[in-house]
Design an enzyme around this catalytic site. Structure first.
Site, short mmCIF file in Angstrom:
data_model
loop_
_atom_site.label_atom_id
_atom_site.label_comp_id
_atom_site.label_asym_id
_atom_site.label_seq_id
_atom_site.Cartn_x
_atom_site.Cartn_y
_atom_site.Cartn_z
CE LYS A 129 -4.07 -2.20 0.71
NZ LYS A 129 -3.66 -3.61 0.58
C1 LIG Z 1 -4.23 -4.77 -0.16
C2 LIG Z 1 -3.40 -6.01 -0.25
C3 LIG Z 1 -3.58 -6.96 -1.30
C4 LIG Z 1 -4.69 -6.83 -2.32
O1 LIG Z 1 -4.47 -5.81 -3.26
P1 LIG Z 1 -5.69 -5.26 -4.15
O2 LIG Z 1 -5.14 -4.09 -4.88
O3 LIG Z 1 -6.76 -4.87 -3.17
O4 LIG Z 1 -6.13 -6.36 -5.05
C5 LIG Z 1 -2.72 -8.05 -1.35
N1 LIG Z 1 -1.75 -8.22 -0.42
C6 LIG Z 1 -1.55 -7.33 0.59
C7 LIG Z 1 -0.46 -7.60 1.58
C8 LIG Z 1 -2.36 -6.20 0.71
O5 LIG Z 1 -2.15 -5.33 1.74
#
Ligand SMILES: *Cc1c(COP(=O)(O)O)cnc(C)c1O
Length: 513
Positions: A129
């Protein structure tokens, strides 16, 4: 040849890139407006009216650049209402050695002759993120100067853990913004809670709620649409959103797919023009959609492999063409993918339906009312051409994680292990030997308990998360990231909590309304 035919139908006339809503394409906004607004007023998501093309020659040029320059180059194609100086400042403020623990920002690591890992977790909160949330706040305050009449932007976030911390870290002390995060008091891990309540910064607020994530989310949504909006405007403030429906969160994610390709070129793992597959552990469909957009822009991409845990709503969608959220919700060891409504799929549908906003609006209406929809044969065929969907259980995830560590000495988190397992299933079914990059979305220490249990091959329990961190470090000799290790000595700054119907008065108190 660009994929999809959206370019032909929606092509704009001016030089500035405009963004249109997936549910009403007569709604046109600039990049700055799209970022400040977050979502279109009728509920659609903003998408670029056309996809700029990056030629092989340009790709070669990108390969000679460092990560921030690559980001500036790709983003300038979309954010045409930003000056080069503004973009330079945003990108270099987001991606540097103070914010990330490696100057490569998002390094590509070789696992085997055909498999690579794109490590997206070197930022301040140890999850992917950060790649978007380090940049979004800067894009937002620059945008606000252009289109928000100097209004202060108030970011409201409901989080189940990872997004809250990444958003706090990104928005802390960003000029002319205030951020308020609500988390379910009993729904986050001790590590996640400590990450949030120890947050530094003069414009940050963290409040636990007596309820679950859904309560937090609906409380926040109520504030977005409620009567406080006018009061806020009178005080020179406005709300915005930091979740993945915001274009300003999606655009930065396109960059690292180009960057990974460039790294493989530079290391002579591939030749210019060779295709590469990407595997993405998926929840809200934001990360993998960014890979699809990179492909649309001309990046030589083969298959996009969409990996899910036992919440396999997307696997079923890619297999059958039907999306159906009417099913049991599973709490898994890869919790950031525990989701049944993948919001960003709407943007893919808009593209595969060749910008038919009415068709997309009808599907989304049906999803809201019935919880399901089925796409046309033609759209299903197009989806098959670009995507392959697969899923696995917690047990399979743990086995894969252990196998990878035993075989290669590479420790990965549970989300990344889901992706590796699904990739192996894909290879078994297809025989595809194309070189493949797996998006690695979190540092393993963020999920120490599940990772340690996987490595040991049995459930491990401990009194605290830090004990698990120590045990995992001893067992694997992998370094603990500084930003998680330093939490140990941090004091809680925020002890606020409120009832699940008390969010609005909490916000009023903070903002002095
Ligand atoms: C948010 C997240 C995902 C999923 O990503 P999306 O863009 O929502 O598909 C996968 N792995 C981790 C560790 C995340 O924090």
């Amino acid at each position: 040849m660009p994929i999809g035919s959206c370019n032909l139908i929606c092509e704009g006339t001016g030089n500035d890139m405009e963004f249109i809503s997936t549910r009403d394409k007569s709604k046109r906004v600039t990049a700055a407006q799209a970022i400040v607004q977050g979502i279109s007023e009728e509920g659609g998501l903003f998408v670029p009216e056309k996809f700029p093309q990056i030629s092989a020659e340009q790709l070669d040029k990108l390969a000679g650049m460092a990560y921030p320059q690559r980001a500036e180059y790709i983003l300038s194609e979309f954010l045409t209402d930003f000056t080069r100086a503004e973009l330079y400042e945003c990108v270099n403020g987001a991606y540097n050695e103070r914010t990330f623990d490696t100057r490569y920002i998002a390094p590509t690591v070789k696992l085997s002759d055909t498999t690579y890992l794109l490590e997206l977790w070197h930022g301040p909160t140890a999850a992917f993120k950060d790649m978007a949330l380090q940049l979004l706040p800067r894009l937002m305050s620059t945008s606000a100067k252009k289109v928000a009449d100097g209004k202060k932007i108030v970011i409201l976030v409901a989080t189940s853990g990872d997004t809250g911390k990444a958003a706090l870290e990104g928005f802390k002390d960003v000029e002319n913004t205030e951020i308020i995060v609500f988390y379910p008091e009993k729904g986050v891990s001790p590590m996640q809670k400590l990450q949030m309540v120890s947050q530094e910064g003069g414009n940050v607020h963290v409040c636990g709620i007596d309820g679950n994530f859904d309560d937090a989310q609906s409380g926040v949504k109520q504030i977005f649409t409620g009567s406080m909006k006018n009061q806020l405007a009178q005080k020179g403030m406005m709300y915005s959103s930091a979740n993945s429906i915001n274009w300003g969160r999606l655009a930065p994610q396109i960059v690292y797919y180009f960057s990974a390709y460039c790294d493989l070129l530079n290391n002579e793992e591939i030749a210019l023009g060779d295709k590469v597959n990407f595997v993405v552990p998926t929840g809200n469909f934001g990360n993998i959609l960014a890979a699809y957009y990179a492909k649309k822009m001309g990046l030589p991409v083969g298959k996009l492999i969409c990996a899910s845990n036992s919440n396999r709503v997307l696997t079923d969608f890619f297999k059958t063409g039907s999306y159906d959220r009417n099913r049991d919700f599973h709490v898994t060891k890869s919790p950031s993918m525990d989701i049944l409504i993948s919001s960003n799929l709407e943007r893919l549908l808009f593209d595969l339906y060749e910008c038919d906003d009415k068709a997309v609006a009808a599907l989304m209406e049906q999803l809201k009312n019935e919880g399901n929809y089925t796409v046309s044969q033609a759209v299903k065929a197009k989806a098959d051409e670009f995507f392959w969907g697969g899923c696995c259980s917690d047990k399979e995830t743990a086995d894969e994680l252990k196998d990878c560590f035993d075989r290669y000495g590479y420790l990965m988190d549970t989300h990344t292990a889901v992706a590796l397992k699904v990739y192996r299933d894909y290879v078994k079914e297809s025989g595809d030997s194309t070189k493949t990059v797996i998006a690695s979305t979190a540092n393993p220490y963020k999920f120490s308990g599940a990772v340690l249990s996987a490595v040991r091959g049995q459930d491990v329990k401990a009194d605290s998360d830090f004990e698990l961190v120590d045990m995992l470090e001893q067992a694997t000799k992998c370094p603990v990231p500084e930003n998680l290790a330093s939490l140990r000595s941090k004091a809680a700054r925020f002890t606020d909590s409120c009832a699940k119907d008390g969010l609005e008065s909490y916000v009023k108190g903070i903002l002095g309304l």
